[in-house]
Scaffold this motif. Structure first.
Motif, PDB file in Angstrom:
ATOM      1  N   ASN A  10       0.958  -1.094  -0.189  1.00  0.00           N
ATOM      2  CA  ASN A  10      -0.031   0.015  -0.015  1.00  0.00           C
ATOM      3  C   ASN A  10       1.028   1.491   0.080  1.00  0.00           C
ATOM      4  N   GLU A  11       0.256   2.338  -0.195  1.00  0.00           N
ATOM      5  CA  GLU A  11       1.257   3.619  -0.438  1.00  0.00           C
ATOM      6  C   GLU A  11       1.724   3.861   0.913  1.00  0.00           C
ATOM      7  N   THR A  12       1.085   3.729   2.069  1.00  0.00           N
ATOM      8  CA  THR A  12       1.923   3.798   3.361  1.00  0.00           C
ATOM      9  C   THR A  12       3.266   3.240   3.571  1.00  0.00           C
ATOM     10  N   ASN A  13       3.242   2.150   3.176  1.00  0.00           N
ATOM     11  CA  ASN A  13       4.435   1.270   3.161  1.00  0.00           C
ATOM     12  C   ASN A  13       5.431   1.850   2.260  1.00  0.00           C
ATOM     13  N   VAL A  14       5.112   2.264   1.160  1.00  0.00           N
ATOM     14  CA  VAL A  14       6.130   2.793   0.273  1.00  0.00           C
ATOM     15  C   VAL A  14       6.512   4.185   0.649  1.00  0.00           C
ATOM     16  N   ASP A  15       5.532   4.765   1.418  1.00  0.00           N
ATOM     17  CA  ASP A  15       5.952   6.285   1.765  1.00  0.00           C
ATOM     18  C   ASP A  15       6.844   6.125   2.993  1.00  0.00           C
ATOM     19  N   PHE A  16       6.593   5.154   3.944  1.00  0.00           N
ATOM     20  CA  PHE A  16       7.577   4.867   4.950  1.00  0.00           C
ATOM     21  C   PHE A  16       8.888   4.630   4.522  1.00  0.00           C
ATOM     22  N   ILE A  17       8.896   3.838   3.388  1.00  0.00           N
ATOM     23  CA  ILE A  17      10.228   3.344   3.035  1.00  0.00           C
ATOM     24  C   ILE A  17      11.000   4.638   2.439  1.00  0.00           C
ATOM     25  N   ILE A  18      10.308   5.518   1.805  1.00  0.00           N
ATOM     26  CA  ILE A  18      11.041   6.573   1.220  1.00  0.00           C
ATOM     27  C   ILE A  18      11.484   7.474   2.445  1.00  0.00           C
ATOM     28  N   ALA A  75      16.348  15.566   3.644  1.00  0.00           N
ATOM     29  CA  ALA A  75      15.923  15.009   4.999  1.00  0.00           C
ATOM     30  C   ALA A  75      14.594  15.641   5.473  1.00  0.00           C
ATOM     31  N   ILE A  76      14.200  16.767   5.517  1.00  0.00           N
ATOM     32  CA  ILE A  76      13.119  17.217   5.858  1.00  0.00           C
ATOM     33  C   ILE A  76      11.785  17.200   4.748  1.00  0.00           C
ATOM     34  N   GLY A  77      12.178  16.816   3.558  1.00  0.00           N
ATOM     35  CA  GLY A  77      11.208  16.433   2.636  1.00  0.00           C
ATOM     36  C   GLY A  77      10.721  17.920   1.827  1.00  0.00           C
ATOM     37  N   LEU A  78      11.745  18.857   1.585  1.00  0.00           N
ATOM     38  CA  LEU A  78      11.524  20.094   1.211  1.00  0.00           C
ATOM     39  C   LEU A  78      11.938  20.278  -0.063  1.00  0.00           C
ATOM     40  N   THR A 123      10.587   9.519  -7.175  1.00  0.00           N
ATOM     41  CA  THR A 123       9.357   9.307  -6.401  1.00  0.00           C
ATOM     42  C   THR A 123       8.896  10.685  -5.823  1.00  0.00           C
ATOM     43  N   GLY A 124      10.008  11.457  -5.424  1.00  0.00           N
ATOM     44  CA  GLY A 124       9.571  12.671  -4.684  1.00  0.00           C
ATOM     45  C   GLY A 124       9.792  12.141  -3.202  1.00  0.00           C
ATOM     46  N   SER A 125       9.285  13.131  -2.342  1.00  0.00           N
ATOM     47  CA  SER A 125       9.654  12.874  -1.009  1.00  0.00           C
ATOM     48  C   SER A 125       8.559  12.031  -0.394  1.00  0.00           C
ATOM     49  N   GLY A 126       7.384  11.683  -0.803  1.00  0.00           N
ATOM     50  CA  GLY A 126       6.350  10.776  -0.143  1.00  0.00           C
ATOM     51  C   GLY A 126       5.438  11.605   0.696  1.00  0.00           C
ATOM     52  N   LYS A 127       4.569  10.831   1.291  1.00  0.00           N
ATOM     53  CA  LYS A 127       3.647  11.329   2.320  1.00  0.00           C
ATOM     54  C   LYS A 127       4.090  11.704   3.700  1.00  0.00           C
ATOM     55  N   PHE A 128       5.222  11.490   4.081  1.00  0.00           N
ATOM     56  CA  PHE A 128       5.578  11.930   5.176  1.00  0.00           C
ATOM     57  C   PHE A 128       6.854  13.290   5.042  1.00  0.00           C
TER      58      PHE A 128
END
Length: 140
Positions: A10-18, A75-78, A123-128
């Motif tokens: 699911n997307e949450t798993n992928v976003d967590f790995i990213i 690191a901060i996803g910006l 992929t970009g920075s993901g959800k988090f």
């Protein structure tokens, strides 16, 4: 099929790995770049490779910008995709110019970094991430 080894994608798993990749690769690169930042701030004679022919001082400044500033942004996803570009260029220069004639074992770390930065570019920075937070705010 053995259910024990099945992982629900699911997307949450992928976003967590990213997130883990972003934090790990950025932290490692920041620690790699901090000695260069200290050299830059210390002044004095700069002894740094000039692979692009722009001067040792500017080459060092560009490396510090990529390795410290862009890594912090990752690191901060910006601006992750944008911040990965200077790091991709830095790793390409390291692999093909600075260590171009060296054996693969000398180049392997730069190649691994390059692969992670290419992954983050795609992929970009993901959800988090701050990117995602800003994107959600602007939708309302």
């Amino acid at each position: 099929m053995n259910r024990l080894f099945q992982v629900k994608r699911n997307e949450t798993n992928v976003d967590f790995i990213i997130l883990i990749i972003r934090l790990t690769i950025a932290t490692l690169m920041i620690f790699h770049g901090l000695p260069k930042l200290n050299t830059l701030l210390a002044g004095g004679e700069i002894q740094f490779p000039d692979p692009l022919g722009v001067g040792s001082m500017l080459s060092l400044g560009l490396a510090v910008f990529a390795e410290v500033v862009c890594s912090f942004l990752i690191a901060i996803g910006l601006g992750t995709r944008l911040a990965s570009i200077p790091l991709i260029v830095t790793m390409l220069v390291a692999v093909f110019v600075v260590h171009g004639a060296d054996p693969i074992d000398v180049k392997e770390m730069a190649i691994l970094y390059l692969l992670f930065y290419l992954l983050l570019f795609v992929t970009g920075s993901g959800k988090f991430s701050i990117d995602n937070f800003i994107g959600k705010k602007s939708r309302f």
